[in-house]
Scaffold this motif. Structure first.
Motif, short mmCIF file in Angstrom:
data_model
loop_
_atom_site.label_atom_id
_atom_site.label_comp_id
_atom_site.label_asym_id
_atom_site.label_seq_id
_atom_site.Cartn_x
_atom_site.Cartn_y
_atom_site.Cartn_z
N GLN A 15 9.03 5.76 15.73
CA GLN A 15 8.19 5.10 16.43
C GLN A 15 8.18 3.59 16.11
OE1 GLN A 15 3.86 5.62 16.55
NE2 GLN A 15 4.25 6.77 18.47
N ARG A 16 8.54 2.52 16.76
CA ARG A 16 8.54 1.44 16.31
C ARG A 16 7.17 0.69 15.98
NH1 ARG A 16 12.98 -1.66 17.60
NH2 ARG A 16 12.14 -2.55 15.70
N TYR A 17 7.19 -0.05 15.00
CA TYR A 17 6.21 -1.22 14.75
C TYR A 17 5.54 -2.16 15.93
CZ TYR A 17 3.17 -4.27 12.14
OH TYR A 17 2.31 -5.17 11.50
N ILE A 20 0.50 -6.88 15.70
CA ILE A 20 -0.81 -7.29 16.28
C ILE A 20 -0.72 -8.41 17.27
CG2 ILE A 20 -3.29 -7.78 15.82
CD1 ILE A 20 -2.45 -6.79 12.78
N ASP A 31 -13.39 -8.09 10.81
CA ASP A 31 -12.98 -7.67 9.39
C ASP A 31 -12.93 -8.72 8.53
OD1 ASP A 31 -10.02 -6.29 7.59
OD2 ASP A 31 -12.17 -5.74 7.84
N ASP A 32 -12.57 -10.07 8.80
CA ASP A 32 -12.77 -11.10 7.94
C ASP A 32 -12.94 -12.54 8.58
OD1 ASP A 32 -10.54 -13.15 5.88
OD2 ASP A 32 -12.68 -12.65 5.86
N ASN A 71 -7.18 -19.11 4.25
CA ASN A 71 -7.80 -17.66 4.49
C ASN A 71 -7.16 -17.34 5.97
OD1 ASN A 71 -9.84 -16.46 2.79
ND2 ASN A 71 -10.48 -18.69 2.96
N THR A 72 -6.41 -18.30 6.39
CA THR A 72 -5.71 -18.11 7.96
C THR A 72 -4.85 -16.78 7.94
OG1 THR A 72 -4.98 -19.28 9.75
CG2 THR A 72 -3.88 -19.57 7.89
N ARG A 73 -4.72 -16.25 9.19
CA ARG A 73 -3.89 -15.20 9.37
C ARG A 73 -2.44 -15.75 9.88
NH1 ARG A 73 -8.48 -14.19 12.25
NH2 ARG A 73 -9.98 -13.42 10.81
N SER A 74 -1.55 -14.82 9.79
CA SER A 74 -0.16 -15.53 10.11
C SER A 74 0.08 -15.65 11.52
CB SER A 74 0.92 -14.37 9.64
OG SER A 74 0.86 -14.11 8.19
#
Lengths: 111, 453
Positions: A15-17, A20, A31-32, A71-74
């Motif tokens: 199953q492929r990833y 998000i 979450d954060d 703290n930023t997300r990619s």
């Protein structure tokens, strides 16, 4: 070639990833929430620094932008971080253009 | 000869009178001339420095007075008297005008005054330190994640046909670590018997954020790695279990929906042969005893501090909703085994321990897959799930009724709108008849009809 009986691998069951979706990143944000808080705080400090001509607010805005960046997300929008930096830098520059005097340090009262 | 001498004398006198004070010669023309031109005594130089003006008003005034006296006798010198008066006035006004003036403190230029910018220098030093720490912390976190992956990639590749898929290429790719943030990394594995997928998530301490580092001095955090196995639907019997370090498992029990709904039996770890600092939350004792066999218990006791929690569930749907909120529909559930372990950096000995823990994790997953409940236990768990579903239906009954009513009204409104919009009169009449029949039918009392065969 069939895998050995004890081999647990099943190449036909892969199953492929799914990465998000940035638009649906609400779950991760809960979450954060640090980057969002720091972003908003940075904007507030920038506005105070520009409108109320409070130099320390402008510097605090720059610090908040840095914390938000760390703290930023990619998958977050880089435009938001860049605009936050630009706003805080402009707050600092405008404060000093209007009044080049240094901030009075709190320890000056003891001298 | 005498006439010539007289002419010369007159001419000489005439020339002499021309070179005398202009006031005397120009008296006749004084009214045609500007005031400034007739004055020869020096007025105060414009614009005079204001400080000097304060000291100087008296001497010029004194100078003017004797000069004025010279010209007082000359009645035709109107202009000069006026000018003197006007000249006195500015002097008398000038001191008064100077009083309200204030000197503003003009700050010295940047370059000449660096030493006074102490607060600015301190803030810039903090910013530079923050960015240096960011670069360093990010490097350390990445190093941890990549080192762990390279050390255990072989073990994972023995279990899964695809290890490290990034989901971007057409064909499944290998060996990719997805960087979610500067402190969170994930690895996707798939292609195994009984397991749909495995997501390994490494959450390190926020070393790249100086603020978090400072907070970490007060409340220390540890790097952790979470293995989330999504199992095939038919693989697992319905039961819910959570076992691990007491604080962590208690927190999970409070926060997760499936644990708080189903895992109502709470036991200290020592009762099951687990370490004393551990706790168990389970739906069925039978499941806890079946999974935790002696071999597994030995390993769990050995790695008591490194293993944080083991959570197996067929009703996993994430965190519980906050108080006051309810689901509008039943949430989607998945069959999962989630194991959280401490992530450390170290030498060969540590890697061997990690390999042993990884093998133990796969053992637990296969045990969970193969474990079958007794008939009574299965009935009990099915009853629990039905009860939850019924409770959900009851709470949402009113909402569903309202939604159905709204749908019915919407359909009626659409029908009536269609009738009004219909241009063909025949069709309109037909539609109106159908609508009237429909209304009559709905107004009739509802009766159950028995079919006689």
């Amino acid at each position: 070639m069939q895998p050995a009986p004890t081999d647990p691998r099943r190449p036909n069951k892969v199953q492929r990833y799914k990465a998000i979706d940035p638009n649906n990143a609400v779950a991760l944000a809960s979450d954060d929430p640090m980057p969002e808080y720091m972003n908003v705080l940075g904007m507030i400090f920038s506005m105070l620094g520009l409108m109320m001509r409070m130099k320390w607010c402008a510097w605090a805005a720059l610090l908040c932008s840095c914390i938000s960046f760390a703290n930023t997300r990619s998958f977050d929008d880089t435009k938001q971080i860049v605009s936050s930096f630009m706003l805080s830098i402009s707050a600092v520059v405008m404060s000093y253009l209007q009044n080049p005097a240094p901030i009075v340090p709190p320890w000056a009262a003891f001298n | 000869m005498r006439a010539v001498h007289l002419i010369f004398l007159l001419a000489f006198l005439f020339a002499g009178s021309q070179s005398g004070p202009p006031g005397e010669d120009d008296n006749e023309f004084a009214e045609f001339e500007d005031a400034d031109e007739t004055i020869h005594y020096t007025p105060p130089s414009p614009p005079p420095p204001q400080q000097q003006n304060k000291a100087a008003p008296s001497p010029p005034a004194q100078e003017k007075k004797p000069l004025a006296n010279e010209f007082d006798n000359d009645e035709e010198d109107y202009g000069i008297n006026d000018e003197q008066e006007t000249f006195e006035e500015p002097d008398s006004i000038a001191p008064k005008a100077q009083e309200p003036l204030r000197f503003s403190d003009v700050p010295a230029h940047f370059r000449s005054n660096w030493a006074s910018y102490q607060v600015e220098a301190a803030v810039i030093v903090i910013l530079v330190l923050y960015m240096l720490n960011y670069v360093y912390g990010r490097g350390v976190n990445q190093g941890l994640a990549y080192t762990w992956f390279s050390a255990h990639r072989d073990a994972l590749e023995q279990q899964f046909s695809v290890v490290g898929d990034d989901g971007l290429t057409e064909e499944p790719s290998d060996g990719n670590i997805t960087k979610e943030t500067d402190y969170s990394f994930s690895i996707w594995c798939s292609g195994r018997v009984g397991v749909t997928s495995l997501q390994i998530q490494m959450r390190t301490v926020k070393r790249q954020d100086l603020v978090s580092r400072v907070m970490g001095i007060i409340t220390p955090q540890k790097d952790r790695i979470t293995f989330r196995f999504d199992l095939d639907a038919q693989e697992v019997d319905p039961w819910v279990l959570a076992v691990g370090q007491r604080k962590i498992v208690a927190k999970q029990h409070k926060e997760l929906a499936d644990l708080s709904t189903y895992a109502l039996e709470k036991k200290p770890g020592s009762m099951q042969g687990l370490p004393a600092s551990w706790g168990i939350f389970t739906e069925l004792n039978e499941a806890a005893m079946g999974i935790l066999d002696p071999g597994l218990l030995t390993l769990l006791r050995k790695y008591e501090s490194k293993i944080h929690s083991i959570h197996a569930s067929d009703q996993y749907c994430g965190a519980k909703l906050p108080d006051g909120e309810t689901y509008t529909r039943l949430p989607e559930v998945s069959r999962v085994v989630i194991i959280t372990v401490e992530l450390q950096d170290g030498g060969d000995e540590l890697r061997q321990e990690e390999t042993e823990i990884l093998n133990m994790i796969f053992y637990i997953v296969d045990k969970v897959r193969r474990f079958r409940l007794s008939r009574e236990a299965k009935l009990k768990t099915e009853k629990n799930r039905q009860a939850v579903e019924e409770a959900f239906m009851k709470t949402t009954h009113i909402q569903r009724q309202e939604a159905a009513q709204a749908r019915r009204e919407e359909r009626t409104r659409e029908r009536k709108q269609r009738i009004l919009e219909e241009e063909d009169p025949d069709k309109q009449r037909r539609l109106e008849k159908m609508e009237a029949k429909h209304d009559r039918k709905s107004k009739q009392p509802k009766m159950k009809q028995m079919k006689i065969r």
